[in-house]
Design a protein around this motif. Structure first.
Motif, PDB file in Angstrom:
ATOM      1  N   ALA A 156       0.878  -1.162   0.000  1.00 45.42           N
ATOM      2  CA  ALA A 156       0.000   0.000   0.000  1.00 45.42           C
ATOM      3  C   ALA A 156       0.919   1.216   0.000  1.00 45.42           C
ATOM      4  O   ALA A 156       1.930   1.220   0.691  1.00 45.42           O
ATOM      5  N   ALA A 157       0.583   2.230  -0.784  1.00 53.49           N
ATOM      6  CA  ALA A 157       1.442   3.407  -0.849  1.00 53.49           C
ATOM      7  C   ALA A 157       0.611   4.664  -0.977  1.00 53.49           C
ATOM      8  O   ALA A 157      -0.532   4.636  -1.428  1.00 53.49           O
ATOM      9  N   GLY A 158       1.223   5.772  -0.585  1.00 50.25           N
ATOM     10  CA  GLY A 158       0.603   7.070  -0.790  1.00 50.25           C
ATOM     11  C   GLY A 158       0.978   7.557  -2.186  1.00 50.25           C
ATOM     12  O   GLY A 158       2.120   7.408  -2.619  1.00 50.25           O
ATOM     13  N   TYR A 176       2.524   9.073   9.092  1.00 51.58           N
ATOM     14  CA  TYR A 176       2.460   9.458   7.690  1.00 51.58           C
ATOM     15  C   TYR A 176       3.280  10.732   7.540  1.00 51.58           C
ATOM     16  O   TYR A 176       3.656  11.376   8.524  1.00 51.58           O
ATOM     17  N   GLU A 177       3.555  11.113   6.298  1.00 54.73           N
ATOM     18  CA  GLU A 177       4.442  12.238   6.051  1.00 54.73           C
ATOM     19  C   GLU A 177       3.715  13.568   6.285  1.00 54.73           C
ATOM     20  O   GLU A 177       2.494  13.640   6.296  1.00 54.73           O
ATOM     21  N   VAL A 203       4.963   6.904  -1.984  1.00 57.33           N
ATOM     22  CA  VAL A 203       5.681   6.820  -0.713  1.00 57.33           C
ATOM     23  C   VAL A 203       5.087   5.697   0.119  1.00 57.33           C
ATOM     24  O   VAL A 203       3.880   5.471   0.125  1.00 57.33           O
ATOM     25  N   GLY A 204       5.999   4.966   0.806  1.00 60.63           N
ATOM     26  CA  GLY A 204       5.539   3.874   1.648  1.00 60.63           C
ATOM     27  C   GLY A 204       6.563   3.519   2.705  1.00 60.63           C
ATOM     28  O   GLY A 204       7.623   4.160   2.802  1.00 60.63           O
ATOM     29  N   MET A 205       6.250   2.518   3.488  1.00 56.39           N
ATOM     30  CA  MET A 205       7.078   2.167   4.652  1.00 56.39           C
ATOM     31  C   MET A 205       7.629   0.738   4.565  1.00 56.39           C
ATOM     32  O   MET A 205       7.989   0.170   5.592  1.00 56.39           O
ATOM     33  N   THR A 254      -3.346   3.645  -1.998  1.00 57.18           N
ATOM     34  CA  THR A 254      -4.495   3.548  -1.083  1.00 57.18           C
ATOM     35  C   THR A 254      -5.011   4.927  -0.691  1.00 57.18           C
ATOM     36  O   THR A 254      -6.123   5.061  -0.207  1.00 57.18           O
ATOM     37  N   ASN A 255      -4.171   5.936  -0.896  1.00 57.00           N
ATOM     38  CA  ASN A 255      -4.562   7.313  -0.554  1.00 57.00           C
ATOM     39  C   ASN A 255      -3.618   8.248  -1.291  1.00 57.00           C
ATOM     40  O   ASN A 255      -2.501   7.860  -1.625  1.00 57.00           O
TER      41      ASN A 255
HETATM   42  N1  HPA Z   1       2.551   7.273   3.325  1.00 58.07           N
HETATM   43  C1  HPA Z   1       3.353   6.268   3.691  1.00 58.07           C
HETATM   44  N2  HPA Z   1       2.990   4.988   3.632  1.00 58.07           N
HETATM   45  C2  HPA Z   1       1.753   4.719   3.175  1.00 58.07           C
HETATM   46  C3  HPA Z   1       0.864   5.724   2.784  1.00 58.07           C
HETATM   47  C4  HPA Z   1       1.288   7.068   2.863  1.00 58.07           C
HETATM   48  O1  HPA Z   1       0.561   8.034   2.530  1.00 58.07           O
HETATM   49  N3  HPA Z   1      -0.286   5.093   2.385  1.00 58.07           N
HETATM   50  C5  HPA Z   1      -0.082   3.773   2.533  1.00 58.07           C
HETATM   51  N4  HPA Z   1       1.155   3.525   3.015  1.00 58.07           N
END
Ligand code: HPA
Length: 266
Positions: free
Chosen positions: A107-109, A186-187, A203-205, A228-229
């Motif tokens: 999942a990433a922003g 989150y950032e 961006v992700g973790m 995901t967002n």
């Molecule tokens: N930032 C970092 N990691 C994420 C995000 C995000 O907005 N959404 C899902 N993983």
């Protein structure tokens, strides 16, 4: 790691060549495997048990149209307090078991303004901003090089195949650069502005430590982010983990369709 390999070998003698790592809210693909053998992480010696909501925590061996596949449903993250070695243990174990290709999902922003919530994005490259590296320490030259090349960390050939399959299935597939931070916050909008300026689209973790180790071990890598967002500051709303999981659930069927068609081609 050898105890983990021994435990898995006691449970199954299957030797998949290909593995899939499933990220937050994306665990449903594991249920698609036929003849599944599931091993809870908690039963595997030394295996880091993921504590984040949305990560189910099991290793599943099964078949997808006659193709042997291993699936890691749930992964450990640095923000949980695990070391880079623990976070990448699954990839090392896979390699020991004979896996030579890994598909990572996460999942990433979305940082790139052309992306939309729910988009699937092929990772073309990454920027490691986690302040750690999984290969720091003495090197075992028999496992991989001291200074591994990372100029094609995400297989160009696999990306071309993925685009072909997406096109055939009428699935929109973007491509972009993934920046990895540790989280768990989150950032800030300023951080997202900075990340966009340095060339990041996502961006992700997660994912980056695992991809580094997979490359080090000579494995072929494909990675798919689910946006995901939209990242912080892009939309006038807060980022919420529940929303991240919910979007994961919404793209679930598309991702499953995509992976099922893609895996036999790799
Ligand atoms: N930032 C970092 N990691 C994420 C995000 C995000 O907005 N959404 C899902 N993983």
């Amino acid at each position: 790691m050898h105890e983990a390999v021994a435990h898995i070998r006691n449970v199954t003698v299957r030797e998949p060549r290909i593995a899939v790592v499933l990220g937050s809210g994306l665990g449903a693909f594991a249920d698609e495997l036929v003849d599944p053998i599931a091993i809870p992480y908690s039963e595997i010696p030394g295996w880091p048990v993921s504590t984040a909501a949305g990560h189910s925590g099991r290793l599943v061996f099964g078949k997808l149209h006659n193709l042997d596949v291993a699936v890691m449903a749930g992964r450990a993250h640095l923000y949980e307090g695990y070391t880079p070695a623990q976070v990448t243990m699954g990839v090392r174990v896979f390699h020991h078991l004979g896996v030579r290709s890994v598909i990572f999902t996460n999942a990433a922003g979305g940082i790139n303004l052309s992306y939309r919530q729910g988009a699937l994005v092929l990772i073309s490259d990454h920027i490691n901003l986690q302040g750690s590296h999984p290969l720091i320490g003495p090197n075992d030259d028999s496992a991989g090089p001291r200074f591994p090349d990372m100029s094609e960390a995400y297989s160009r050939a696999y990306r071309a195949l993925a685009h072909q399959v997406a096109h055939q299935l009428n699935i929109q597939l973007e491509e972009g650069v993934y920046a990895a931070l540790t989280g768990p916050s989150y950032e800030t909008p300023a951080e997202i502005h900075y990340l966009r300026t340095i060339g990041a689209d996502l961006v992700g973790m997660s994912t980056v430590p695992e991809v580094i180790v997979a490359n080090y071990l000579g494995m072929h890598v494909l990675a798919i982010s689910c946006v995901t967002n939209m990242a912080a500051g892009i939309l006038p709303q807060k980022i919420d983990h529940e929303e991240v999981l919910e979007t994961g659930r919404q793209v679930r069927d598309t991702l499953i369709r995509f992976l099922k068609a893609l895996l036999p081609k790799l």
